[in-house]
Write a protein that holds these residues in place. Structure first.
Motif, PDB file in Angstrom:
ATOM      1  N   GLN A 153      40.755 -23.881  21.231  1.00 29.69           N
ATOM      2  CA  GLN A 153      40.785 -25.262  21.696  1.00 29.69           C
ATOM      3  C   GLN A 153      39.782 -26.141  20.950  1.00 29.69           C
ATOM      4  O   GLN A 153      39.981 -27.348  20.821  1.00 29.69           O
ATOM      5  CB  GLN A 153      40.510 -25.312  23.201  1.00 29.69           C
ATOM      6  N   ALA A 154      38.715 -25.519  20.440  1.00 26.79           N
ATOM      7  CA  ALA A 154      37.693 -26.275  19.696  1.00 26.79           C
ATOM      8  C   ALA A 154      38.154 -26.630  18.293  1.00 26.79           C
ATOM      9  O   ALA A 154      37.557 -27.490  17.628  1.00 26.79           O
ATOM     10  CB  ALA A 154      36.396 -25.475  19.639  1.00 26.79           C
ATOM     11  N   GLY A 155      39.207 -25.978  17.813  1.00 24.32           N
ATOM     12  CA  GLY A 155      39.723 -26.271  16.479  1.00 24.32           C
ATOM     13  C   GLY A 155      38.733 -25.895  15.390  1.00 24.32           C
ATOM     14  O   GLY A 155      38.230 -24.766  15.360  1.00 24.32           O
ATOM     15  N   ASP A 156      38.436 -26.849  14.514  1.00 25.15           N
ATOM     16  CA  ASP A 156      37.538 -26.590  13.385  1.00 25.15           C
ATOM     17  C   ASP A 156      36.062 -26.704  13.763  1.00 25.15           C
ATOM     18  O   ASP A 156      35.182 -26.466  12.933  1.00 25.15           O
ATOM     19  CB  ASP A 156      37.826 -27.568  12.242  1.00 25.15           C
ATOM     20  N   ILE A 157      35.786 -27.046  15.010  1.00 25.34           N
ATOM     21  CA  ILE A 157      34.399 -27.182  15.443  1.00 25.34           C
ATOM     22  C   ILE A 157      33.813 -25.800  15.717  1.00 25.34           C
ATOM     23  O   ILE A 157      34.366 -25.017  16.489  1.00 25.34           O
ATOM     24  CB  ILE A 157      34.298 -28.034  16.724  1.00 25.34           C
ATOM     25  N   GLU A 158      32.705 -25.501  15.065  1.00 27.95           N
ATOM     26  CA  GLU A 158      32.049 -24.212  15.291  1.00 27.95           C
ATOM     27  C   GLU A 158      31.160 -24.311  16.529  1.00 27.95           C
ATOM     28  O   GLU A 158      30.280 -25.171  16.611  1.00 27.95           O
ATOM     29  CB  GLU A 158      31.209 -23.825  14.074  1.00 27.95           C
ATOM     30  N   LEU A 159      31.402 -23.443  17.484  1.00 29.48           N
ATOM     31  CA  LEU A 159      30.692 -23.500  18.752  1.00 29.48           C
ATOM     32  C   LEU A 159      29.499 -22.556  18.780  1.00 29.48           C
ATOM     33  O   LEU A 159      29.584 -21.428  18.296  1.00 29.48           O
ATOM     34  CB  LEU A 159      31.634 -23.139  19.907  1.00 29.48           C
ATOM     35  N   GLU A 160      28.405 -23.036  19.348  1.00 34.74           N
ATOM     36  CA  GLU A 160      27.251 -22.175  19.570  1.00 34.74           C
ATOM     37  C   GLU A 160      27.544 -21.234  20.729  1.00 34.74           C
ATOM     38  O   GLU A 160      28.350 -21.531  21.612  1.00 34.74           O
ATOM     39  CB  GLU A 160      26.014 -23.026  19.901  1.00 34.74           C
TER      40      GLU A 160
END
Length: 220
Positions: A153-160
């Protein structure tokens, strides 16, 4: 049948620090349970994942040459009914036949369906071999399924890691896991029959009316 909402309603939320501690603490508490208690917990978590698979199979009309509920029933009976017999090799073949190939589908639901089948096979492998047994394996698979959805769901965003731990689906999962452990650690399973144990396990894992990835259960 379940519907395709992905919104969970967790009972509790915790801080980043306490959430990470809770996860570690839960794994340690699982390892301290008896083997039968650990298996009940694993089967309960698999039950919580099962509607994800059922929704996928329904929506895609994925062939079901074998009945999934019969497989789940057999695993509960093998664990809790004296002298119950299960042919694990045949069961593995059935689960493999029911496992979809992600390359054949362009819907997200194929992934939680695969996670569920992987969980079933992991559980069966552990029942057949002490070397393959890991008391927290199913808990990790369920959490892995949640992480996969959050990152998707975050797509290309890298999550901490902290963001993932604090996601409502993960905090709900930790709450369910804690409730299961609390119940099992204070219950004499030998005083209860299969129906009582399974019903209580289902009551706990579906207290919020959703699966591990927030799929809402339809009211009966």
């Amino acid at each position: 049948m379940a519907n395709s909402s992905n919104k969970a309603s967790p009972k509790k939320k915790t801080s980043n620090k306490s959430s990470a501690h809770e996860k570690t603490n839960n794994f340690q508490r699982i390892r301290e349970l008896s083997r039968k208690q650990q298996s009940v917990l694993s089967l309960a978590l698999l039950e919580r994942m099962k509607p994800n698979y059922q929704l996928f199979a329904h929506v895609t009309e994925f062939p079901q040459p074998y009945t999934l509920d019969n497989i789940a029933n057999s695993l509960w009976e093998k664990l809790l009914v004296k002298n119950a017999k299960v042919n694990f090799a045949v069961m593995e073949e059935k689960i493999e036949a029911l496992t979809p190939d992600e390359l054949d589908f362009d819907v997200y639901g194929v992934y939680p369906a695969i996670y569920y089948c992987t969980g079933l096979l992991t559980y069966i492998n552990g029942e057949q071999s002490e070397e393959e047994y890991d008391s927290v394996a199913i808990a990790k698979i369920s959490q892995g399924c949640i992480v996969h959805l959050i990152e998707y769901q975050a797509g290309d965003i890298e999550l901490e890691n902290d963001v993932i731990r604090e996601h409502e689906l993960m905090t709900a999962e930790m709450s369910v896991l804690t409730d299961l452990i609390d119940w099992l650690s204070t219950t004499r399973l030998k005083d209860l029959d299969l129906k009582s144990i399974r019903n209580k396990a289902l009551e706990i894992v579906f207290a919020d009316g959703v699966t591990n990835i927030g799929i809402e259960l339809e009211s009966e």
